[in-house]
Design a protein around this motif. Structure first.
Motif, PDB file in Angstrom:
ATOM      1  N   ASN A  45      58.067  25.941 -46.964  1.00  0.00           N
ATOM      2  CA  ASN A  45      56.993  25.008 -47.316  1.00  0.00           C
ATOM      3  C   ASN A  45      55.807  25.125 -46.365  1.00  0.00           C
ATOM      4  O   ASN A  45      54.830  24.388 -46.492  1.00  0.00           O
ATOM      5  N   CYS A  46      55.898  26.047 -45.409  1.00  0.00           N
ATOM      6  CA  CYS A  46      54.753  26.378 -44.560  1.00  0.00           C
ATOM      7  C   CYS A  46      54.056  27.600 -45.140  1.00  0.00           C
ATOM      8  O   CYS A  46      54.703  28.537 -45.601  1.00  0.00           O
ATOM      9  N   ILE A  47      52.743  27.581 -45.116  1.00  0.00           N
ATOM     10  CA  ILE A  47      51.966  28.748 -45.521  1.00  0.00           C
ATOM     11  C   ILE A  47      50.951  29.048 -44.433  1.00  0.00           C
ATOM     12  O   ILE A  47      50.396  28.122 -43.814  1.00  0.00           O
ATOM     13  N   SER A  48      50.724  30.321 -44.186  1.00  0.00           N
ATOM     14  CA  SER A  48      49.791  30.746 -43.140  1.00  0.00           C
ATOM     15  C   SER A  48      48.493  31.221 -43.766  1.00  0.00           C
ATOM     16  O   SER A  48      48.488  32.135 -44.584  1.00  0.00           O
ATOM     17  N   LEU A  49      47.380  30.597 -43.384  1.00  0.00           N
ATOM     18  CA  LEU A  49      46.050  30.983 -43.843  1.00  0.00           C
ATOM     19  C   LEU A  49      45.147  31.094 -42.619  1.00  0.00           C
ATOM     20  O   LEU A  49      44.967  30.119 -41.885  1.00  0.00           O
ATOM     21  N   VAL A  50      44.567  32.261 -42.397  1.00  0.00           N
ATOM     22  CA  VAL A  50      43.854  32.529 -41.152  1.00  0.00           C
ATOM     23  C   VAL A  50      42.566  31.721 -41.029  1.00  0.00           C
ATOM     24  O   VAL A  50      42.277  31.145 -39.974  1.00  0.00           O
ATOM     25  N   ASP A  51      41.769  31.675 -42.084  1.00  0.00           N
ATOM     26  CA  ASP A  51      40.469  30.997 -42.054  1.00  0.00           C
ATOM     27  C   ASP A  51      40.686  29.485 -42.151  1.00  0.00           C
ATOM     28  O   ASP A  51      41.110  28.971 -43.179  1.00  0.00           O
ATOM     29  N   GLU A  52      40.370  28.768 -41.070  1.00  0.00           N
ATOM     30  CA  GLU A  52      40.645  27.326 -41.041  1.00  0.00           C
ATOM     31  C   GLU A  52      39.869  26.557 -42.108  1.00  0.00           C
ATOM     32  O   GLU A  52      40.380  25.572 -42.660  1.00  0.00           O
ATOM     33  N   ARG A  53      38.650  26.963 -42.380  1.00  0.00           N
ATOM     34  CA  ARG A  53      37.882  26.242 -43.412  1.00  0.00           C
ATOM     35  C   ARG A  53      38.549  26.393 -44.770  1.00  0.00           C
ATOM     36  O   ARG A  53      38.738  25.416 -45.495  1.00  0.00           O
ATOM     37  N   SER A  54      38.922  27.609 -45.114  1.00  0.00           N
ATOM     38  CA  SER A  54      39.617  27.848 -46.370  1.00  0.00           C
ATOM     39  C   SER A  54      40.975  27.157 -46.384  1.00  0.00           C
ATOM     40  O   SER A  54      41.381  26.570 -47.391  1.00  0.00           O
ATOM     41  N   ALA A  55      41.681  27.202 -45.254  1.00  0.00           N
ATOM     42  CA  ALA A  55      42.996  26.567 -45.159  1.00  0.00           C
ATOM     43  C   ALA A  55      42.907  25.067 -45.430  1.00  0.00           C
ATOM     44  O   ALA A  55      43.762  24.493 -46.118  1.00  0.00           O
TER      45      ALA A  55
END
Length: 552
Positions: A45-55
């Motif tokens: 249930n964790c997902i990794s997204l590098v760009d904080e704004r997009s995340a």
């Protein structure tokens, strides 16, 4: 003896026990203890997204669809600032998010230490609450305080109204050590609102009973209010104005108020005696202007807001309860035999405007408007539609989507910067087709939404590409400014096909209604997330829009 990072383990464990389901993590070093604690407990249930704004916008999409708090985790420094746009959107749409921001130790703030800025309370103007955990756990009081903060944050985010909160977490080195097990006696402190007896003010009820023309303006909202409203639509005095993002689809709802009031400027129905205003933002500028200019209107705001919401400058009173129970309470005051035709007058106006617009389209060259008229027929039943901002949301309001659809749009503060990411977040938790309709600038601004190893396959993106900001051709003034092409329209040379290929998304292209219809099945049947780029001309589109709205 307490472990100095016991509060980090317990934070993750308490949020798990408080039924938090989704964690969106952006990589970082200072946040390593948080990442470890949450990934161990939430797993897939964790997902990794590098760009904080997009995340953050991705998390917003999940929370919009589920209406449950979603956790964001980022490292220190400017990463924290990148959450700000989505948190502001969540604040004004009343969406529950919990931003957990890793921070440097207190003693190193303002000391030119690496990746350090003043983080505590950084979002103070657009979150519900701001919290800061102890720097480390030394005493039982530190742990008691940390437990209290964790529970308080969940309660504040999921309360009435819902909204975003921040938990700032100062972290000392070492950052990659083993963490302790959760405390044996965790404090779980949910907040229960309790049952409150709804009582409508007598002054309001008198206005309702005596009014001959009643208008209900229901702004942006989650699905669900239509069942409480249906009985009121049997009252011939009541006209319900609700755009597609209100999610009140019904044959008795006026969805195209902007078109109807623009086309029939001099022949619109008489202003209402009484207005009930609920929900979030209203897109229609024509409706807002119509009500602001009208005289002798009494307007009541329904809903729990942070301040008096007086959008139409006619406020008479506030009923601080959710709209659904208020509408349900009004059902006993329906008047079916009144001699009033107010609802009928508005429905006729809406239908006539729709027919005139469809007929006028036949005379106009291919433009953005034709794209949306085609999409009305093509979007599958029961789909989720995410509309981008600027001209896109306005075009989407022109025609009635006569299917069972759910609509979302970032209309809290109406930025173009996160529509794609929000749609991706919605698609992650929805089992329905999710169709995002986005302009080229909004798409490019948020292209890091594609920087996602788990891009949902049910997400299909329609990019209407007129090579710049089409809205500035529509609005009065911008196109007459010096340097319009370069500084206002933001004309661009980006090849969207190559951009899609770089991220591994499917790609299709169309430049007329026939090609749109031809490519549509391929788009929807694609086994991965895919893009349909539809090329239009900005000048032609603006000219067609003005002619459509010219009026009689």
């Amino acid at each position: 003896m307490l472990h100095p990072k016991q509060h980090i383990t317990d934070l993750a464990e308490i949020l798990k026990r408080r039924s938090i389901e989704h964690i969106v993590i952006s990589p970082g070093s200072r946040s390593a203890p948080l990442i470890r604690a949450f990934s161990e407990r939430f797993g897939d249930n964790c997902i990794s997204l590098v760009d904080e704004r997009s995340a953050a916008y991705f998390a917003l999409g999940i929370a919009l669809y589920t209406q449950k708090p979603v956790v964001l985790i980022c490292t220190s420094g400017t990463a924290v600032l990148n959450y700000a746009p989505a948190l502001a959107e969540a604040f004004y749409q009343k969406v529950p998010l919990i931003a957990i921001t890793a921070d440097r130790p207190h003693e190193w703030i303002d000391q030119f230490d690496n990746q350090t800025l003043r983080q505590n309370g950084i979002y103070r103007n657009y979150i519900r609450r701001s919290f800061e955990l102890p720097q480390y756990t030394v005493t039982e009081d530190d742990l008691w305080f940390a437990h209290r903060i964790a529970n308080d944050a969940v309660n504040a985010s999921s309360g009435n109204p819902k909204g975003p909160v921040q938990i700032n977490v100062p972290l000392t080195e070492p950052l990659y050590e083993d963490l302790p097990l959760p405390s044996e006696h965790l404090r779980i402190i949910p907040e229960f609102a309790g049952e409150t007896m709804l009582s409508l003010p007598q002054e309001f009820l008198d206005m309702w009973k005596n009014a001959r023309r009643i208008m209900i303006v229901h702004g942006q909202d989650q699905p669900g209010a239509i069942e409480a409203l249906k009985p009121l639509l049997e009252d011939p005095r009541v006209a319900l104005i609700a755009e597609n993002i209100s999610n009140l689809g019904s044959e008795k709802v006026i969805q195209n108020s902007n078109l109807a009031l623009s086309v029939f400027k001099r022949n619109s129905p008489a202003p209402p005696d009484l207005v009930l205003h609920s929900g979030g933002q209203v897109v229609s500028k024509s409706l807002t202007s119509y009500l602001r200019k009208a005289r002798d209107i009494r307007c009541w705001r329904i809903g729990k807001d942070d301040s008096i919401v007086d959008t139409f400058r006619k406020i008479s009173g506030v009923i601080p309860y959710p709209a659904v129970p208020v509408y349900a309470a009004l059902n006993k005051y329906i008047q079916k035999k009144t001699g009033s035709d107010y609802r009928s007058d508005w429905l006729k106006l809406s239908e006539t405007a729709d027919n005139l617009a469809s007929a006028k389209l036949e005379e106009l060259p291919f433009s953005d408007i034709h794209v949306f008229r085609k999409l009305v027929d093509l979007v599958p039943d029961n789909a989720v539609v995410v509309a981008g901002n600027s001209s896109i949301i306005r075009y989407s309001q022109l025609f009635r989507f006569r299917k069972k659809l759910t609509f979302y749009s970032n209309r809290g503060v109406s930025g173009i910067d996160g529509s794609f990411s929000t749609a991706a977040g919605i698609a992650r938790v929805s089992d329905k087709p999710v169709v995002a309709m986005i302009g080229d600038l909004g798409f490019l601004y948020d292209s890091n939404a594609m920087w996602n190893r788990e891009m949902p396959a049910n997400l299909k993106v329609i990019v209407i590409n007129n090579e710049g900001g089409g809205i500035f051709h529509i609005l009065k003034g911008p196109s007459d400014q010096p340097g319009f092409k370069k500084f206002v329209e933001a004309n661009h040379p980006v090849n969207i096909a190559k951009l899609a290929d770089a991220y591994g998304l499917g790609y299709f292209a169309a430049s007329d209604p026939g090609e749109i219809e031809e490519k549509w099945p391929e788009l929807m049947n694609a086994k991965s997330s895919a893009i349909l780029e539809i090329k239009t001309n900005a000048v032609t589109s603006a000219d067609s829009f003005r002619k459509l709205m010219a009026g009689n």
